[in-house]
Design a protein around this motif. Structure first.
Motif, short mmCIF file in Angstrom:
data_model
loop_
_atom_site.label_atom_id
_atom_site.label_comp_id
_atom_site.label_asym_id
_atom_site.label_seq_id
_atom_site.Cartn_x
_atom_site.Cartn_y
_atom_site.Cartn_z
N MET A 1 0.85 -1.17 0.00
CA MET A 1 0.00 0.00 0.00
C MET A 1 0.90 1.24 0.00
N ASP A 2 0.55 2.22 -0.81
CA ASP A 2 1.32 3.46 -0.88
C ASP A 2 1.06 4.33 0.34
N LYS A 3 2.06 5.11 0.72
CA LYS A 3 1.89 6.06 1.81
C LYS A 3 0.95 7.17 1.36
N PHE A 4 0.11 7.63 2.26
CA PHE A 4 -0.78 8.75 1.98
C PHE A 4 -0.49 9.84 3.00
N VAL A 5 0.02 10.96 2.53
CA VAL A 5 0.26 12.11 3.40
C VAL A 5 -0.58 13.28 2.92
N THR A 6 -0.39 13.67 1.67
CA THR A 6 -1.15 14.75 1.06
C THR A 6 -1.50 14.35 -0.36
N HIS A 7 -2.70 14.67 -0.78
CA HIS A 7 -3.10 14.39 -2.15
C HIS A 7 -3.86 15.58 -2.71
N THR A 8 -3.46 16.00 -3.91
CA THR A 8 -4.19 17.04 -4.64
C THR A 8 -4.71 16.41 -5.92
N GLY A 9 -5.99 16.55 -6.15
CA GLY A 9 -6.58 15.97 -7.35
C GLY A 9 -7.87 16.66 -7.73
N ARG A 10 -8.28 16.37 -8.96
CA ARG A 10 -9.55 16.91 -9.43
C ARG A 10 -10.71 16.10 -8.86
N ILE A 11 -11.88 16.73 -8.81
CA ILE A 11 -13.07 16.18 -8.16
C ILE A 11 -14.03 15.57 -9.18
N VAL A 12 -14.62 14.43 -8.82
CA VAL A 12 -15.78 13.90 -9.53
C VAL A 12 -16.98 14.12 -8.61
N PRO A 13 -17.95 14.95 -9.02
CA PRO A 13 -19.11 15.21 -8.18
C PRO A 13 -20.19 14.14 -8.39
N LEU A 14 -20.22 13.13 -7.53
CA LEU A 14 -21.20 12.05 -7.71
C LEU A 14 -22.61 12.54 -7.40
N GLY A 15 -22.78 13.30 -6.33
CA GLY A 15 -24.07 13.91 -6.07
C GLY A 15 -25.21 12.93 -5.82
N ARG A 16 -24.90 11.76 -5.31
CA ARG A 16 -25.94 10.77 -4.97
C ARG A 16 -25.78 10.36 -3.52
N ALA A 17 -26.92 10.15 -2.87
CA ALA A 17 -26.92 9.69 -1.49
C ALA A 17 -27.28 8.21 -1.44
N ASN A 18 -26.99 7.57 -0.31
CA ASN A 18 -27.34 6.17 -0.08
C ASN A 18 -26.77 5.24 -1.15
N VAL A 19 -25.52 5.42 -1.47
CA VAL A 19 -24.85 4.59 -2.48
C VAL A 19 -24.35 3.34 -1.78
N ASP A 20 -24.92 2.18 -2.17
CA ASP A 20 -24.50 0.95 -1.52
C ASP A 20 -23.40 0.25 -2.32
N THR A 21 -22.80 -0.74 -1.69
CA THR A 21 -21.65 -1.40 -2.32
C THR A 21 -22.03 -2.16 -3.58
N ASP A 22 -23.29 -2.57 -3.72
CA ASP A 22 -23.71 -3.24 -4.94
C ASP A 22 -23.81 -2.24 -6.10
N GLN A 23 -24.11 -0.99 -5.80
CA GLN A 23 -24.11 0.04 -6.83
C GLN A 23 -22.67 0.42 -7.19
N ILE A 24 -21.78 0.38 -6.21
CA ILE A 24 -20.38 0.70 -6.48
C ILE A 24 -19.76 -0.37 -7.38
N ILE A 25 -19.96 -1.64 -7.03
CA ILE A 25 -19.46 -2.75 -7.86
C ILE A 25 -20.48 -3.88 -7.80
N PRO A 26 -21.24 -4.09 -8.87
CA PRO A 26 -22.26 -5.15 -8.88
C PRO A 26 -21.65 -6.54 -8.67
N ALA A 27 -22.45 -7.43 -8.08
CA ALA A 27 -22.00 -8.77 -7.72
C ALA A 27 -21.44 -9.55 -8.90
N VAL A 28 -21.90 -9.28 -10.10
CA VAL A 28 -21.42 -10.01 -11.27
C VAL A 28 -19.92 -9.84 -11.48
#
Length: 195
Positions: A1-28
């Motif tokens: 695992m890489d060390k994490f101290v500071t990270h600067t990056g661009r944003i992806v605005p998902l804008g959704r609530a109640n996102v479950d793990t099946d929506q993040i990565i479907p079981a298939v």
């Protein structure tokens, strides 16, 4: 695992609530035997919609996902974290996370940052207005700044230390490799070995 101290990056605005793990990565997509390749299944059902944010080329290469409340709820699949990191995300910012997701994330080098809903909304609005908007997440200082937001966040000292040292559970164990080897070398030859 890489060390994490500071990270600067661009944003992806998902804008959704109640996102479950099946929506993040479907079981298939859970049939793989390694952590690699899960990024292609990230939000698979939503990515079928051409207007979904990850299909917008303006957000290609962004590394900070900003989501609504209750991100990562549902089943305990580690694959959700693996999909996010394989896609390229280093940080997820939301007002609340599922407990198991948050724990899985920190053990895999993905930083879940809890910010107040107004700050999350401001980051999403800034990124929607300008997809080049960046944010800096400083784990050392425990702050998020950029996109018109400057907010502290909380993280326990032990988890923060592990992330800053780049130590997952295996890395923590391997820090004691000399002691483990010495113990094993002193055991009777007929006993099972761990090395």
């Amino acid at each position: 695992m890489d060390k994490f101290v500071t990270h600067t990056g661009r944003i992806v605005p998902l804008g959704r609530a109640n996102v479950d793990t099946d929506q993040i990565i479907p079981a298939v997509y859970l049939k793989r035997v390694s952590r690699a390749g899960f990024g292609e299944g990230l939000f698979a059902a939503w990515r079928e919609d051409p207007s979904f944010v990850l299909n917008n080329p303006a957000y290609a290469g962004a590394t900070v996902l900003v989501a609504g409340p209750d991100f990562g709820i549902g089943s305990s699949r580690e694959h959700a974290v693996w999909a996010l990191t394989d896609y390229g995300f280093k940080v997820v910012i939301a007002p609340r996370f599922g407990d198991i997701f948050r724990n899985n994330a920190t053990k895999s080098g993905l930083l879940p940052v809890v910010l107040p809903e107004p700050a999350v909304a401001a980051l999403q609005a800034a990124s929607e207005a300008d997809p080049a908007t960046t944010v800096t997440v400083d784990l050392q200082a425990r702050t998020v700044s950029g996109g018109g937001v400057s907010e502290p966040f909380e993280i326990d000292d032990y988890t923060r230390w592990r992330l800053m040292e780049g130590l997952d559970d295996i890395g923590l164990t391997l820090r004691h490799e000399p002691e483990i080897a010495a113990y094993e070398s002193a055991r009777a030859a007929w006993l099972p070995a761990t090395i």
